[in-house]
Design an enzyme around this catalytic site. Structure first.
Site, PDB file in Angstrom:
ATOM      1  CG  HIS A 327      -0.074   0.236   2.649  1.00  0.00           C
ATOM      2  ND1 HIS A 327       0.137   1.098   3.065  1.00  0.00           N
ATOM      3  CD2 HIS A 327      -0.180  -0.814   3.508  1.00  0.00           C
ATOM      4  CE1 HIS A 327       0.882   0.843   4.293  1.00  0.00           C
ATOM      5  NE2 HIS A 327       0.650  -0.251   4.437  1.00  0.00           N
ATOM      6  CB  CYS A 345       2.134  -3.527   5.130  1.00  0.00           C
ATOM      7  SG  CYS A 345       0.538  -4.115   5.875  1.00  0.00           S
TER       8      CYS A 345
END
Length: 420
Positions: A327, A345
């Site tokens: 992301h 992440c």
């Protein structure tokens, strides 16, 4: 020197084929090719099915076809229902008896074609037609295939979720044998039992780009076990897109994206910091979300501590159910390409995340290497199916599994909560 009638027939056929060419390949007992039409073997063949109008066969009982004494021998039997499913069977060496080795379907219409040969070598035939009754039990095992019909990446497994648990290996083999996966071009693939109610199918390697994958079940009406019968299943068709593989090197803080094995982009990234290291291994893209709100409380981080966060996240590509994404992370641009500072992440600039979001699709592959994190679980937290070696994958099949490969990772994975 005298010859038996059957010997004379064979010699006559051989000479006639030599004289007239390969187009004439059959003849009758008198050596005349015009008499080659098979005779009706109705008086020579019996079977254990129903014999009266309106009567039906019990699908619990195997089908038997027998040659009457002195009536020659059976040479071939094909049994097929109205949907095109064949019944497997065995023919005795002397041609005296054929019996089914796979179960009949309930509430089905069957046509059985029996080929015979009399003592003179003349061919005969008999056609048997019958229906089977409803199962005595009403419990049905249904199958739901996944994902939804559409276009996916080369890493997308096919899933089959059962409505009932199947623990027995022999019963699993009945179920698995009925679940069909066909692809164009063809691949070497296998089912793997994730647990008692779910199977996954994948090829040995990733699906070929632009392949068509068709999935269907032949289980309807088939007996699986005591009081359990197969039910209907909706078929599935998938189209495979380009081969998109993204490889993230946690040590060099870089992601390289390939299309059809050609490099198309290299992106500076940051991955999980100590204590929150990103999982190693192959993950399959589960979906894309333009906006996700991520909070530290979801991973057990108390509000107000140095590690707490509550952030709006854009261009989020999900790779695990527990919340691992690729992301946009504009707050960590200074560390991207040089340090790992996330909570698990893979973060990148907003412009790079937007490009990745538009390029990647569900079923595409994201692989992480050189991280100090755990290995991606094969099952339970997304699709980690490709992290199993092929021999281990095959060992999870009730049909092709080998004794040397019986040990495999647990089907229930340990989940890690959502992270940034």
């Amino acid at each position: 020197m005298s010859h038996s009638p059957r010997t004379r027939t064979v010699v006559g056929c051989t000479l006639l084929v030599s004289a007239l060419g390969a187009g004439v390949t059959a003849c009758g007992p008198d050596g005349n090719p015009l008499s080659a039409k098979p005779y009706d073997a109705a008086g020579q063949i019996s079977f254990n099915g129903p014999s009266g109008k309106g009567k039906k066969a019990d699908p619990d009982k195997p089908l038997e076809v027998t040659a009457e004494s002195g009536g020659g021998r059976i040479t071939d039997v094909t049994a097929q229902d109205a949907t095109g499913r064949y019944v497997a069977g065995e023919l005795a060496a002397d041609g005296g008896r054929w019996h089914s080795t796979s179960p009949l379907a309930a509430e089905a219409h069957y046509t059985v074609r029996v080929s015979t040969e009399n003592e003179d070598g003349a061919p005969g035939r008999k056609v048997l037609v019958f229906d089977t009754t409803r199962p005595t039990a009403q419990k049905r095992l249904t199958v739901t295939f996944g994902p939804d019909a559409g276009t996916y990446g080369v890493g997308q497994p096919v899933t089959a979720v059962l409505s009932e648990e199947v623990k027995d290996k022999a019963q699993r083999a009945v179920v698995e044998r009925a679940l069909k996966v066909d692809s164009v071009p063809a691949v070497d693939g296998a089912w793997h039992w994730v647990d008692d109610k779910e199977l996954h199918y994948r090829p040995k390697e990733y699906w070929p780009a632009h392949a068509t994958v068709r999935v269907h079940s032949n289980l309807d009406g088939i007996k699986i076990g005591d009081r359990l019968w197969g039910g209907a299943a909706k078929p599935l068709e998938l189209t495979i897109g380009d081969k998109i593989v993204a490889v993230t090197d946690a040590a060099s803080h870089s992601m390289t994206v390939y299309r059809d094995d050609d490099e198309i982009n290299q992106i500076p990234v940051t991955t999980g910091k100590p204590g929150y290291e990103t999982r190693n291994g192959v993950k399959v893209v589960l979906g894309k979300e333009y906006f996700v709100r991520m909070r530290g409380t979801t991973v057990g981080i108390s509000e107000g501590t140095s590690d707490s966060y509550d952030l709006p996240v854009y261009y989020a590509t999900r790779v695990t159910w527990s919340g691992e994404y690729v992301h946009a992370a504009p707050w960590s641009v200074g560390s991207q390409g040089s340090a790992n500072v996330s909570h698990g992440c893979t973060g990148m600039s907003t412009s790079n995340a937007e490009w990745f979001f538009e390029t990647i699709h569900q079923g595409d592959v994201v692989k992480v290497v050189n991280s100090n994190g755990d290995e991606m679980e094969p099952f339970g937290n997304g699709f980690g199916d490709w992290n199993l070696e092929w021999k281990t994958w095959r060992a999870g099949s009730a049909l092709v599994g080998g004794a040397a490969d019986v040990n495999r990772p647990e089907a229930t994975a340990r989940l890690r909560p959502e992270s940034v």
